[in-house]
Structure formats: structure tokens, C-alpha cells
Design an enzyme around this catalytic site. Structure first.
Site, PDB file in Angstrom:
ATOM      1  N   GLY A  52     -35.647 -10.379  49.577  1.00  0.00           N
ATOM      2  CA  GLY A  52     -34.219 -10.438  49.253  1.00  0.00           C
ATOM      3  C   GLY A  52     -33.937  -9.865  47.878  1.00  0.00           C
ATOM      4  O   GLY A  52     -33.115 -10.377  47.123  1.00  0.00           O
ATOM      5  N   ARG A  76     -33.408  -5.639  53.764  1.00  0.00           N
ATOM      6  CA  ARG A  76     -33.051  -4.721  54.862  1.00  0.00           C
ATOM      7  C   ARG A  76     -32.372  -3.463  54.357  1.00  0.00           C
ATOM      8  O   ARG A  76     -32.451  -2.422  54.971  1.00  0.00           O
ATOM      9  CB  ARG A  76     -32.126  -5.441  55.851  1.00  0.00           C
ATOM     10  CG  ARG A  76     -32.787  -6.570  56.609  1.00  0.00           C
ATOM     11  CD  ARG A  76     -31.781  -7.467  57.277  1.00  0.00           C
ATOM     12  NE  ARG A  76     -30.887  -8.081  56.283  1.00  0.00           N
ATOM     13  CZ  ARG A  76     -29.904  -8.912  56.570  1.00  0.00           C
ATOM     14  NH1 ARG A  76     -29.661  -9.227  57.835  1.00  0.00           N
ATOM     15  NH2 ARG A  76     -29.146  -9.425  55.618  1.00  0.00           N
ATOM     16  N   ARG A  77     -31.672  -3.534  53.209  1.00  0.00           N
ATOM     17  CA  ARG A  77     -30.896  -2.368  52.750  1.00  0.00           C
ATOM     18  C   ARG A  77     -31.756  -1.436  51.894  1.00  0.00           C
ATOM     19  O   ARG A  77     -31.987  -1.677  50.706  1.00  0.00           O
ATOM     20  CB  ARG A  77     -29.659  -2.838  51.974  1.00  0.00           C
ATOM     21  CG  ARG A  77     -28.567  -3.391  52.901  1.00  0.00           C
ATOM     22  CD  ARG A  77     -27.453  -4.026  52.140  1.00  0.00           C
ATOM     23  NE  ARG A  77     -27.847  -5.266  51.493  1.00  0.00           N
ATOM     24  CZ  ARG A  77     -27.057  -6.023  50.752  1.00  0.00           C
ATOM     25  NH1 ARG A  77     -25.801  -5.648  50.538  1.00  0.00           N
ATOM     26  NH2 ARG A  77     -27.488  -7.136  50.215  1.00  0.00           N
ATOM     27  N   TYR A  86     -27.004 -24.682  57.304  1.00  0.00           N
ATOM     28  CA  TYR A  86     -27.610 -24.082  56.101  1.00  0.00           C
ATOM     29  C   TYR A  86     -28.411 -25.145  55.335  1.00  0.00           C
ATOM     30  O   TYR A  86     -29.555 -24.906  54.922  1.00  0.00           O
ATOM     31  CB  TYR A  86     -26.525 -23.479  55.210  1.00  0.00           C
ATOM     32  CG  TYR A  86     -27.052 -22.963  53.894  1.00  0.00           C
ATOM     33  CD1 TYR A  86     -27.870 -21.836  53.845  1.00  0.00           C
ATOM     34  CD2 TYR A  86     -26.738 -23.600  52.685  1.00  0.00           C
ATOM     35  CE1 TYR A  86     -28.362 -21.365  52.628  1.00  0.00           C
ATOM     36  CE2 TYR A  86     -27.217 -23.129  51.477  1.00  0.00           C
ATOM     37  CZ  TYR A  86     -28.035 -22.014  51.450  1.00  0.00           C
ATOM     38  OH  TYR A  86     -28.523 -21.551  50.248  1.00  0.00           O
ATOM     39  N   GLY A  99     -27.782 -24.372  42.192  1.00  0.00           N
ATOM     40  CA  GLY A  99     -26.445 -24.741  42.655  1.00  0.00           C
ATOM     41  C   GLY A  99     -25.638 -23.463  42.796  1.00  0.00           C
ATOM     42  O   GLY A  99     -26.156 -22.428  43.226  1.00  0.00           O
ATOM     43  N   LEU A 100     -24.381 -23.517  42.376  1.00  0.00           N
ATOM     44  CA  LEU A 100     -23.467 -22.379  42.574  1.00  0.00           C
ATOM     45  C   LEU A 100     -23.847 -21.184  41.700  1.00  0.00           C
ATOM     46  O   LEU A 100     -23.795 -21.253  40.471  1.00  0.00           O
ATOM     47  CB  LEU A 100     -22.054 -22.846  42.202  1.00  0.00           C
ATOM     48  CG  LEU A 100     -20.901 -21.891  42.487  1.00  0.00           C
ATOM     49  CD1 LEU A 100     -20.614 -21.827  43.984  1.00  0.00           C
ATOM     50  CD2 LEU A 100     -19.640 -22.340  41.735  1.00  0.00           C
ATOM     51  N   THR A 102     -23.053 -14.464  43.478  1.00  0.00           N
ATOM     52  CA  THR A 102     -23.811 -13.343  44.061  1.00  0.00           C
ATOM     53  C   THR A 102     -23.027 -12.881  45.292  1.00  0.00           C
ATOM     54  O   THR A 102     -21.875 -13.273  45.483  1.00  0.00           O
ATOM     55  CB  THR A 102     -25.210 -13.810  44.512  1.00  0.00           C
ATOM     56  OG1 THR A 102     -25.024 -14.784  45.547  1.00  0.00           O
ATOM     57  CG2 THR A 102     -26.027 -14.407  43.389  1.00  0.00           C
ATOM     58  N   GLU A 103     -23.702 -12.146  46.165  1.00  0.00           N
ATOM     59  CA  GLU A 103     -23.052 -11.741  47.423  1.00  0.00           C
ATOM     60  C   GLU A 103     -23.142 -12.830  48.497  1.00  0.00           C
ATOM     61  O   GLU A 103     -22.701 -12.633  49.632  1.00  0.00           O
ATOM     62  CB  GLU A 103     -23.699 -10.442  47.937  1.00  0.00           C
ATOM     63  CG  GLU A 103     -23.409  -9.261  47.038  1.00  0.00           C
ATOM     64  CD  GLU A 103     -24.119  -7.988  47.487  1.00  0.00           C
ATOM     65  OE1 GLU A 103     -24.644  -7.934  48.609  1.00  0.00           O
ATOM     66  OE2 GLU A 103     -24.145  -7.037  46.688  1.00  0.00           O
TER      67      GLU A 103
HETATM   68  P1  NDP Z   1     -27.315 -12.489  48.052  1.00  0.00           P
HETATM   69  O1  NDP Z   1     -26.546 -12.414  49.324  1.00  0.00           O
HETATM   70  O2  NDP Z   1     -26.777 -11.811  46.851  1.00  0.00           O
HETATM   71  O3  NDP Z   1     -28.806 -11.983  48.308  1.00  0.00           O
HETATM   72  C1  NDP Z   1     -29.508 -12.332  49.462  1.00  0.00           C
HETATM   73  C2  NDP Z   1     -30.700 -11.420  49.601  1.00  0.00           C
HETATM   74  O4  NDP Z   1     -31.438 -11.798  50.779  1.00  0.00           O
HETATM   75  C3  NDP Z   1     -30.291  -9.970  49.775  1.00  0.00           C
HETATM   76  O5  NDP Z   1     -31.177  -9.161  49.035  1.00  0.00           O
HETATM   77  C4  NDP Z   1     -30.469  -9.721  51.256  1.00  0.00           C
HETATM   78  O6  NDP Z   1     -30.840  -8.357  51.457  1.00  0.00           O
HETATM   79  C5  NDP Z   1     -31.646 -10.638  51.555  1.00  0.00           C
HETATM   80  N1  NDP Z   1     -31.718 -10.985  52.967  1.00  0.00           N
HETATM   81  C6  NDP Z   1     -30.835 -11.691  53.697  1.00  0.00           C
HETATM   82  N2  NDP Z   1     -31.234 -11.749  54.974  1.00  0.00           N
HETATM   83  C7  NDP Z   1     -32.406 -11.063  55.040  1.00  0.00           C
HETATM   84  C8  NDP Z   1     -33.301 -10.756  56.076  1.00  0.00           C
HETATM   85  N3  NDP Z   1     -33.096 -11.167  57.343  1.00  0.00           N
HETATM   86  N4  NDP Z   1     -34.400 -10.014  55.801  1.00  0.00           N
HETATM   87  C9  NDP Z   1     -34.628  -9.582  54.537  1.00  0.00           C
HETATM   88  N5  NDP Z   1     -33.820  -9.843  53.515  1.00  0.00           N
HETATM   89  C10 NDP Z   1     -32.716 -10.576  53.773  1.00  0.00           C
HETATM   90  O7  NDP Z   1     -27.505 -14.045  47.778  1.00  0.00           O
HETATM   91  P2  NDP Z   1     -28.307 -14.852  46.644  1.00  0.00           P
HETATM   92  O8  NDP Z   1     -28.977 -13.955  45.710  1.00  0.00           O
HETATM   93  O9  NDP Z   1     -27.394 -15.867  46.141  1.00  0.00           O
HETATM   94  O10 NDP Z   1     -29.376 -15.598  47.577  1.00  0.00           O
HETATM   95  C11 NDP Z   1     -30.762 -15.608  47.316  1.00  0.00           C
HETATM   96  C12 NDP Z   1     -31.332 -16.964  47.713  1.00  0.00           C
HETATM   97  O11 NDP Z   1     -30.759 -17.956  46.877  1.00  0.00           O
HETATM   98  C13 NDP Z   1     -31.056 -17.383  49.143  1.00  0.00           C
HETATM   99  O12 NDP Z   1     -32.214 -17.981  49.688  1.00  0.00           O
HETATM  100  C14 NDP Z   1     -29.957 -18.431  48.990  1.00  0.00           C
HETATM  101  O13 NDP Z   1     -29.968 -19.364  50.038  1.00  0.00           O
HETATM  102  C15 NDP Z   1     -30.347 -19.054  47.667  1.00  0.00           C
HETATM  103  N6  NDP Z   1     -29.299 -19.778  46.973  1.00  0.00           N
HETATM  104  C16 NDP Z   1     -28.148 -19.149  46.585  1.00  0.00           C
HETATM  105  C17 NDP Z   1     -27.169 -19.868  45.922  1.00  0.00           C
HETATM  106  C18 NDP Z   1     -25.870 -19.268  45.493  1.00  0.00           C
HETATM  107  O14 NDP Z   1     -24.932 -20.027  45.161  1.00  0.00           O
HETATM  108  N7  NDP Z   1     -25.726 -17.945  45.463  1.00  0.00           N
HETATM  109  C19 NDP Z   1     -27.358 -21.292  45.601  1.00  0.00           C
HETATM  110  C20 NDP Z   1     -28.593 -21.841  46.087  1.00  0.00           C
HETATM  111  C21 NDP Z   1     -29.528 -21.099  46.718  1.00  0.00           C
HETATM  112  P3  NDP Z   1     -30.392  -7.417  52.661  1.00  0.00           P
HETATM  113  O15 NDP Z   1     -29.010  -7.828  53.080  1.00  0.00           O
HETATM  114  O16 NDP Z   1     -30.470  -6.040  52.074  1.00  0.00           O
HETATM  115  O17 NDP Z   1     -31.434  -7.656  53.713  1.00  0.00           O
HETATM  116  C1  8X3 Z   2     -26.016 -22.368  48.017  1.00  0.00           C
HETATM  117  C2  8X3 Z   2     -25.276 -23.485  47.405  1.00  0.00           C
HETATM  118  O1  8X3 Z   2     -23.536 -25.293  47.836  1.00  0.00           O
HETATM  119  O2  8X3 Z   2     -23.032 -23.079  48.686  1.00  0.00           O
HETATM  120  O3  8X3 Z   2     -27.297 -22.743  48.411  1.00  0.00           O
HETATM  121  O4  8X3 Z   2     -24.682 -24.422  49.754  1.00  0.00           O
HETATM  122  S1  8X3 Z   2     -24.092 -24.099  48.494  1.00  0.00           S
END
Ligand code: NDP
Ligand code: 8X3
Length: 264
Positions: free
Chosen positions: A16, A41-42, A160, A191-192, A195-196
Site C-alpha cells: 500500500g 495496484r497503481r 472494517y 486514529g484519524l 489520506t485517500e
Molecule cells: P490510502 O487509501 O491513502 O492508502 C491505502 C493504500 O493501500 C494504497 O496505497 C492502496 O494502493 C493500497 N491498497 C488498497 N487495496 C489494495 C490491494 N488490494 N492490493 C494492494 N494494495 C492495496 O489509505 P491510508 O494510507 O490511510 O491506509 C493505510 C492503512 O492505514 C490501511 O491499512 C488503513 O486501514 C490504515 N488506517 C488508516 C487510517 C486513516 O484514518 N487514514 C486510520 C487507521 C488505520 P492501490 O489503490 O494503488 O492498490
Molecule cells: C481508520 C480509522 O475510525 O475511520 O482505521 O475506522 S476509522
């Protein structure tokens, strides 16, 4: 190369890495001199990140354009890498997503599958690919990105949250299975973070995604990369097992302080 302290020459695999927390992790590990295997994936995003890290830090970077939920393809791609690129020192299991805010009984089976297959089974595929080599080489570190949603659930987030509770169980269980080995396991639980993530959750609806971060001061992806880097750079006898990282403006999954316009 030791996967602690000095990271120069170590190999870090980040899933990711095309966005958000994963891309920010790539930046700090590259800056510290680690070689990087970045997966998502991208392809265009990975290529421009690799080029940027090369320019800024002279980093050696390889990309894996894969969907982490397709175990056979990921395994094939990993196993066809040259041996020196399979010797992962640090695995950052970060790829993950949430789809929608529907109640449990209305969430589509496609969305349920996508969340479980990516967040749980995809993470397990990477762990299964990397840990045997870590054990053989006598060093390694698995860093799973969990979530506050792995500690508490909220309305419209239960599937989730179930995946992130599963990540917590997998992190704790892996640590137990590895007891007696030098391989470390950390769960970094944000937490929050802006990002995308919310854009994906709301299926590209920018207005809804922006509202999630409005009138508050969320974490930045760099804040989580900092925590991941901290865990990775402790001395070998120190294992950061779990770290919950919240914005000062957040006290629980759905308790977020929002300022009225014009107020501090
Ligand atoms: P983004 O959406 O910015 O990034 C997610 C990344 O995961 C992208 O690079 C995406 O790449 C990749 N991804 C998603 N699905 C797949 C797949 N099937 N195969 C390979 N790569 C994949 O989100 P975040 O950076 O916020 O998320 C990163 C992690 O942090 C996640 O596990 C999320 O659950 C966790 N998290 C995020 C929080 C938040 O508030 N943002 C809070 C708590 C946890 P691509 O689409 O190019 O495949
Ligand atoms: C992401 C945080 O609160 O949107 O893991 O589920 S929340």
C-alpha cells in the site's frame, strides 16, 4: 544488515505504498538508507514514488504491481524476485481499505469480501511469504498497520473494525508463535489520518471525504510513518508491541473535536 538501529542496506517491503501512510513510510525508510520493495495496484503511483526516492535519497527501489488479495499472483511475483530482493528485513503490512458506511446487514457481499480479502488475507499472505526467510536469516520485523477500529467499533464500521480486530489477533498471535526467535512484531494503530482512505470509503465522493477531516486537526501520514520508523529502529532486544496513535483532537473512534469556524 541488522533490521534495527542503522537501516542502511536493509530491505523494507511496504504494501500500500502508492498513497497515504505507505508512501510516507517509504519516504522515511528511504531517507534512512533502506532498500525498498513497494507494492500496490497503481503502477503509475509506484513508478513516480520510486523515481522521487531515487532522486532525493539515491534509493534502490523495486516495485511490485499487485493486488495483495490475490495470493497466487503475489506469491508468484515475490518468488520470481532475485534472492537478494526476497530477503526482507522489515515488512510493513499497510495495504488496507474500508468500503462504505452501511450497517452490517446492508453491506454488500462484494464489499465484505474486499475488506476481508485485503485487510486480513492479504496481510497474512505477506506474512507467510516473508517470515520463513526472517527466521532462516535470524533477523526480521513485521509491522502491521492496525487501527483504533481494531480496539473499538462504531456504527457503519463493524466489518472494517472486524478486519482490524483480526489484524490485532494476527499481530499478537504471530508474536507468540515467534517467541524465542529474534523476529519482532509490532502493531501500529492509527486514529484519524488524512489520506485517500475516506475517498475510497465514499467511493470517490470528494465532498463526503473532505468533511471527515473538516474543522479538526487530523494526523498526517508522516505522523504514522514516524511511529513505524521508531518501532523499526529500537535496539534488537526491544519490541514495540502495540502503539495507538491518535490526533490530539481525537479521544475515541467517533469522538473528534471540531472547531467552530474562526475559533482556535
Ligand atoms: P490510502 O487509501 O491513502 O492508502 C491505502 C493504500 O493501500 C494504497 O496505497 C492502496 O494502493 C493500497 N491498497 C488498497 N487495496 C489494495 C490491494 N488490494 N492490493 C494492494 N494494495 C492495496 O489509505 P491510508 O494510507 O490511510 O491506509 C493505510 C492503512 O492505514 C490501511 O491499512 C488503513 O486501514 C490504515 N488506517 C488508516 C487510517 C486513516 O484514518 N487514514 C486510520 C487507521 C488505520 P492501490 O489503490 O494503488 O492498490
Ligand atoms: C481508520 C480509522 O475510525 O475511520 O482505521 O475506522 S476509522
Amino acid at each position: 544488515m541488522p533490521a534495527s538501529g542503522n537501516l542502511r542496506g536493509s530491505l523494507t517491503l511496504i504494501t500500500g505504498a502508492s498513497s497515504g501512510i505507505g508512501a510516507a513510510c517509504a519516504e522515511v525508510f528511504a531517507e534512512a538508507g533502506s532498500r525498498l520493495l513497494i507494492m500496490a495496484r497503481r503502477q503509475d503511483r509506484l513508478e513516480s514514488l520510486a523515481a522521487r526516492l531515487g532522486d532525493r535519497h539515491g534509493s534502490e527501489v523495486r516495485i511490485m504491481v499487485n493486488d495483495v488479495s490475490v495470493a497466487a499472483a503475489v506469491t508468484g511475483a515475490f518468488e520470481s524476485l532475485p534472492q537478494e530482493w526476497q530477503a526482507v528485513d522489515i515488512l510493513v503490512n499497510n495495504a488496507g481499505l474500508v468500503q462504505g458506511v452501511a450497517p452490517e446487514w446492508e453491506t454488500t457481499s462484494d464489499d465484505i469480501d474486499r475488506m476481508i480479502d485485503t485487510n486480513v488475507k492479504g496481510l497474512l499472505t505477506m506474512t507467510r511469504l516473508c517470515v520463513p526467510g526472517m527466521l532462516k536469516r535470524g533477523r526480521g520485523h513485521v509491522i502491521n498497520i492496525g487501527s483504533i477500529a481494531g480496539q473499538e467499533t462504531y456504527p457503519g464500521g463493524s466489518i472494517y473494525a472486524a478486519t482490524k480486530f483480526a489484524v490485532k489477533a494476527l499481530s499478537r498471535g504471530l508474536k507468540m508463535d515467534l517467541l524465542g526467535s529474534p523476529v519482532r512484531v509490532s502493531s501500529i494503530d492509527p486514529g484519524l489520518v488524512e489520506t485517500e482512505f475516506s475517498l475510497v470509503r465514499y467511493d470517490g465522493d470528494e465532498q463526503k471525504a473532505t468533511e471527515i477531516y473538516a474543522d479538526t486537526h487530523p494526523l498526517r501520514p508522516e505522523d504514522i510513518a514516524d511511529a513505524v520508523f521508531y518501532a523499526a529502529t529500537r535496539p534488537p532486544h526491544v519490541n514495540i508491541s502495540e502503539m495507538l496513535v491518535l490526533a490530539t483532537d481525537q479521544s475515541a473512534a467517533r469522538m473528534i473535536h471540531r472547531r467552530k469556524k474562526g475559533r482556535p
